[in-house]
Design an enzyme around this catalytic site. Structure first.
Site, mmCIF file in Angstrom:
data_model
loop_
_atom_site.group_PDB
_atom_site.id
_atom_site.type_symbol
_atom_site.label_atom_id
_atom_site.label_comp_id
_atom_site.label_asym_id
_atom_site.label_seq_id
_atom_site.Cartn_x
_atom_site.Cartn_y
_atom_site.Cartn_z
ATOM 1 N N CYS A 2 1.036 -1.495 -0.068
ATOM 2 C CA CYS A 2 0.187 -0.375 -0.077
ATOM 3 C C CYS A 2 0.905 1.372 0.131
ATOM 4 O O CYS A 2 1.810 1.209 0.256
ATOM 5 C CB CYS A 2 -1.133 0.111 1.428
ATOM 6 S SG CYS A 2 -2.153 -1.138 1.264
ATOM 7 N N ARG A 27 1.576 1.061 -6.178
ATOM 8 C CA ARG A 27 1.291 0.220 -5.034
ATOM 9 C C ARG A 27 0.633 -0.019 -4.460
ATOM 10 O O ARG A 27 0.446 -0.751 -3.995
ATOM 11 C CB ARG A 27 1.817 1.520 -3.200
ATOM 12 C CG ARG A 27 3.342 1.742 -3.728
ATOM 13 C CD ARG A 27 3.582 2.686 -3.197
ATOM 14 N NE ARG A 27 4.620 1.915 -1.326
ATOM 15 C CZ ARG A 27 5.594 0.926 -1.196
ATOM 16 N NH1 ARG A 27 6.780 2.003 -1.893
ATOM 17 N NH2 ARG A 27 6.375 0.501 -0.505
ATOM 18 N N TRP A 74 -3.822 -1.791 -1.470
ATOM 19 C CA TRP A 74 -4.048 -3.697 -2.657
ATOM 20 C C TRP A 74 -4.219 -4.160 -1.138
ATOM 21 O O TRP A 74 -3.884 -4.717 0.370
ATOM 22 C CB TRP A 74 -2.137 -3.860 -2.182
ATOM 23 C CG TRP A 74 -2.139 -5.026 -3.302
ATOM 24 C CD1 TRP A 74 -2.742 -5.080 -5.115
ATOM 25 C CD2 TRP A 74 -2.079 -6.046 -2.828
ATOM 26 N NE1 TRP A 74 -2.662 -6.544 -5.015
ATOM 27 C CE2 TRP A 74 -2.446 -7.184 -3.922
ATOM 28 C CE3 TRP A 74 -2.019 -6.930 -1.566
ATOM 29 C CZ2 TRP A 74 -1.257 -8.431 -3.630
ATOM 30 C CZ3 TRP A 74 -1.377 -8.257 -1.266
ATOM 31 C CH2 TRP A 74 -1.560 -8.638 -2.481
ATOM 32 N N ASN A 100 0.657 0.457 6.526
ATOM 33 C CA ASN A 100 1.381 -0.419 5.486
ATOM 34 C C ASN A 100 1.681 -1.621 5.616
ATOM 35 O O ASN A 100 2.741 -1.790 6.690
ATOM 36 C CB ASN A 100 2.117 0.127 4.288
ATOM 37 C CG ASN A 100 3.308 -1.177 3.187
ATOM 38 O OD1 ASN A 100 1.995 -1.517 3.114
ATOM 39 N ND2 ASN A 100 3.478 -0.444 2.444
ATOM 40 N N GLY A 101 1.365 -2.710 5.327
ATOM 41 C CA GLY A 101 1.979 -3.999 6.496
ATOM 42 C C GLY A 101 0.759 -4.924 6.295
ATOM 43 O O GLY A 101 -0.480 -4.894 6.271
ATOM 44 N N GLU A 480 10.182 -15.957 -18.341
ATOM 45 C CA GLU A 480 9.378 -14.065 -18.344
ATOM 46 C C GLU A 480 8.078 -13.397 -19.245
ATOM 47 O O GLU A 480 7.465 -12.455 -19.196
ATOM 48 C CB GLU A 480 10.996 -13.587 -18.341
ATOM 49 C CG GLU A 480 10.360 -11.792 -18.387
ATOM 50 C CD GLU A 480 10.252 -11.325 -17.190
ATOM 51 O OE1 GLU A 480 8.894 -9.621 -17.324
ATOM 52 O OE2 GLU A 480 9.487 -11.903 -16.635
ATOM 53 N N LYS A 484 4.997 -11.584 -18.806
ATOM 54 C CA LYS A 484 3.785 -10.030 -19.432
ATOM 55 C C LYS A 484 2.930 -10.523 -19.828
ATOM 56 O O LYS A 484 2.087 -9.345 -19.573
ATOM 57 C CB LYS A 484 5.248 -9.379 -19.966
ATOM 58 C CG LYS A 484 6.218 -9.483 -19.491
ATOM 59 C CD LYS A 484 6.567 -8.110 -18.811
ATOM 60 C CE LYS A 484 6.328 -8.025 -17.627
ATOM 61 N NZ LYS A 484 6.971 -8.827 -16.889
ATOM 62 N N GLU A 487 0.295 -10.711 -16.470
ATOM 63 C CA GLU A 487 0.039 -9.595 -15.612
ATOM 64 C C GLU A 487 -0.888 -8.607 -16.275
ATOM 65 O O GLU A 487 -1.679 -8.307 -15.372
ATOM 66 C CB GLU A 487 1.551 -9.171 -15.992
ATOM 67 C CG GLU A 487 2.654 -10.165 -14.608
ATOM 68 C CD GLU A 487 3.190 -9.391 -13.985
ATOM 69 O OE1 GLU A 487 4.059 -9.003 -13.115
ATOM 70 O OE2 GLU A 487 4.334 -8.615 -15.288
ATOM 71 N N HIS A 503 6.922 -34.505 -22.986
ATOM 72 C CA HIS A 503 6.473 -35.262 -21.838
ATOM 73 C C HIS A 503 5.266 -34.402 -20.841
ATOM 74 O O HIS A 503 5.020 -34.158 -19.892
ATOM 75 C CB HIS A 503 7.558 -35.096 -20.947
ATOM 76 C CG HIS A 503 8.754 -35.218 -21.281
ATOM 77 N ND1 HIS A 503 9.103 -36.853 -21.367
ATOM 78 C CD2 HIS A 503 10.115 -35.097 -21.979
ATOM 79 C CE1 HIS A 503 10.198 -36.948 -21.694
ATOM 80 N NE2 HIS A 503 10.914 -35.952 -22.538
ATOM 81 N N LYS A 598 2.956 -2.941 -7.402
ATOM 82 C CA LYS A 598 4.678 -2.511 -7.886
ATOM 83 C C LYS A 598 5.428 -3.262 -7.250
ATOM 84 O O LYS A 598 6.565 -3.652 -7.013
ATOM 85 C CB LYS A 598 4.944 -1.041 -7.837
ATOM 86 C CG LYS A 598 6.257 -1.399 -9.035
ATOM 87 C CD LYS A 598 6.097 -1.449 -10.350
ATOM 88 C CE LYS A 598 7.726 -1.303 -11.241
ATOM 89 N NZ LYS A 598 7.851 -1.711 -12.494
#
Length: 603
Positions: A2, A27, A74, A100-101, A480, A484, A487, A503, A598
């Site tokens: 946050c 955030r 968040w 925040n936390g 990666e 992307k 996301e 497999h 982020k």
């Protein structure tokens, strides 16, 4: 994850808070709120679900103040709602708090002290503000004493900003494991989770360390430990232009940051090669040389950059490397070698998963290095050594330029370590030249936006799933690339080692399933092309990204040649643009995708 901000002593507190929240929206953006007080008995609390614009539209000219706190959320406890949004307030409306936390023991504290309180939210944060009020009333103590007593009971992570209606000229703060800074301005002061929030107000900041608390007024900062021992610390200057945070002519930060990648590589080369003074401390290289194994610890995109770096360190510096997910490593630490060296990769330098590993490693007295984009961050400050990415602010949630910066800086470090150890491979590779070639190659790719947008439409926009395959570094890029796409476009995407398709994974291939293959190395090119034929025969819609020297007729995208160990610098860029254009076509918010933030500051 946050954003916490505050301002004390400025008549434009509401406008400053809104501006800061907009800069911190990366955030968290499922709800937001502010509390302001004019220090003359008038105060205002405004909270809204969704993005900052919803909060901004709810604020009127009457909602003014001189001191205030703000928050962009968040969610960790309780779904996004107006009641769960911050700031939270005590039952008697005396205290207001943003957080925040995560407080691990909030349920126990609630049951022990607050059984008579009618709670307005489902959050752990409200327990804290109600506790402050409980101790202030029950023990008949001032706000600071009640706050300190509350903090001494808490288990978990926090960055708090607390206001008391009885002392509206102060903000009370505290920090443990979550980022928080004090901004020192002309005639007023600020607090924030990230200096980016207030670069338009000041470039001078003061760090708060874990286990510290304080009182901020317009002209004074008083810091102490939780047991009331005074703390003295010098401020520092942030060398960043607030204009760097502007999107300029771009519609999104993500596209801007993709386009900035050639400049990032040139900036890294200039920083690490063009200066008269070597930016790698001799003691850092000494400790690396003594190590018998490197442990690269990271999360998400940074973890993928570590996978690329493993080959660079092993071949250029002749040292074994393990790449570990921070969230797993901290609680399931493998048997370590006799002389390990730990490298922490983080864009923000505040990644909670990585930090809990760093804490353990420091207690074991092993040498540590943080490579980050935020050189004054917690991970950078607490590691023995730190190196900057030189990428400039990265605002879009989906990391692009920080990823290539992490690979580039690790390549430089691997080569310089190899040169010190007199490893032949290190002297045979000109990393500075390769970074220059990569910058030119990326520029060529981003100049093909119309073609890449068309490929995105043809392959991904109407699909629900996509697969990326490769071998060696092509496999690292595939992972990666898949991240992307998922996301920002919300297309289910997975990256696989191409040889593993048969497999089990090939069972997922259906008619027109997109499969993107990266062909980046000579030794496995033929094998990967064989895997492409396997999925093609089962109806897949295949797209091949190959390096020029391995290209064949029909490959949809050919990228310039680099040393094979550095091909991910170039090969990832088309995938970044596939993700971007697919998300745009599907109507998604590219910079702020759903459910993500982020800077991941909670475990």
């Amino acid at each position: 994850m946050c954003g916490v901000i505050g301002v004390v002593g400025n008549n434009n507190a509401t406008e400053i808070l809104l501006s800061g929240l907009k800069r911190l929206e990366y955030r968290g953006y499922d709800s937001a709120g502010i509390y302001v007080n004019d220090q003359h008995g008038n105060d205002h609390l405004i909270k809204r679900v969704g993005k900052i614009v919803n909060l901004q539209q709810a604020i009127t000219n009457e909602d003014s103040g001189i001191t205030g706190i703000g928050h962009t959320r968040w969610a960790t406890h309780g779904k996004p709602s107006q009641s769960n949004a911050h700031p939270h307030f005590s039952q008697d409306r005396r205290f207001y708090l943003v957080h925040n936390g995560v407080i691990n023991n909030f349920a126990e504290l609630k049951a022990k002290y607050l059984t008579g309180v009618e709670f307005q939210s489902d959050t752990d944060s409200e327990v804290v503000v109600q506790l402050v009020d409980y101790f202030a009333v029950t023990d008949q103590v001032d706000a600071l004493t009640a706050f300190r007593k509350t903090l001494q009971l808490l288990e978990g992570s926090y960055a708090f900003a607390l206001m008391d209606r009885q002392e509206p000229d102060k903000i009370f703060i505290a920090k443990n494991k979550s980022p928080l800074l004090i901004g020192l301005a002309a005639g007023y002061n600020l607090i924030c989770s990230d200096a980016l929030a207030f670069l338009d107000q000041t470039d001078t900041f003061l760090e708060i360390h874990d286990g510290e608390m304080g009182i901020i007024t317009k002209d004074n900062v008083q810091l102490t430990t939780l047991d009331n021992q005074p703390v003295q610390r010098q401020p520092y200057q942030v060398q960043m232009d607030a204009n760097d945070l502007s999107k300029g002519t771009y519609d999104s930060y993500m596209l801007k940051e993709i386009d900035e990648q050639p400049a990032v590589l040139r900036r890294i080369s200039e920083y690490y090669y063009s200066s008269e003074q070597d930016k790698l401390a001799p003691q850092l290289l000494d400790d690396l040389q003594k190590a018998d194994r490197l442990y690269i610890v990271a999360a998400g995109t940074s973890y993928h950059a570590g996978l690329v770096a493993r080959q660079l360190f092993e071949e250029l510096a002749d040292i074994p490397v393990e790449v570990q997910l921070a969230s797993e490593f901290g609680y399931h630490m493998p048997k370590l070698s006799a002389h390990p060296f730990f490298i922490f990769l983080s864009q923000s330098g505040e990644t909670a998963d990585s930090r809990q590993v760093l804490d353990q490693v420091r207690h074991l007295n092993y040498p540590t290095l943080t490579i980050t984009n935020v050189i004054n961050s917690t991970l950078a400050r607490e590691a023995e050594y730190s190196l900057p990415l030189c990428a400039g602010p990265e605002v879009a949630v989906a990391s692009t330029k920080a990823y290539i910066a992490q690979i580039a800086v690790q390549a430089i470090l691997a080569q310089k370590l190899g040169l010190r150890k007199k490893i032949a491979a290190a002297s045979e590779l000109d990393v500075a030249q390769q970074l220059g070639l990569a910058a030119n190659a990326i520029q060529t790719i981003v100049d093909q936006k119309d073609y890449l947008e068309q490929l995105s439409h043809d392959y991904f926009a109407q699909q629900n799933a996509a697969f990326f395959i490769g071998r060696g570094n092509g496999y690292a890029v595939a992972i990666e690339a898949a991240l992307k796409l998922k996301e920002v476009s919300y297309v289910h995407a997975e990256g696989f080692a191409a040889g593993e398709l048969k497999h089990g994974t090939i069972a997922l291939i259906e008619e027109q399933t997109p499969v993107v293959a990266f062909i980046l190395e000579q030794s496995t090119a033929a094998h990967t092309r064989s895997n492409v034929k396997e999925v093609l025969s089962r109806g897949a819609h295949t797209l091949i990204i190959s390096k020029q020297s391995l290209a064949q007729e029909g490959d949809q995208l050919v990228v310039a040649d680099l040393d094979e160990r550095l091909m991910p610098l170039v090969a990832i860029v088309p995938a970044q643009l596939f993700a971007y254009y697919t998300a745009v076509e599907r109507g998604n918010d590219v910079d702020q995708p759903r459910n993500l933030a982020k800077s991941v500051t909670v475990e």
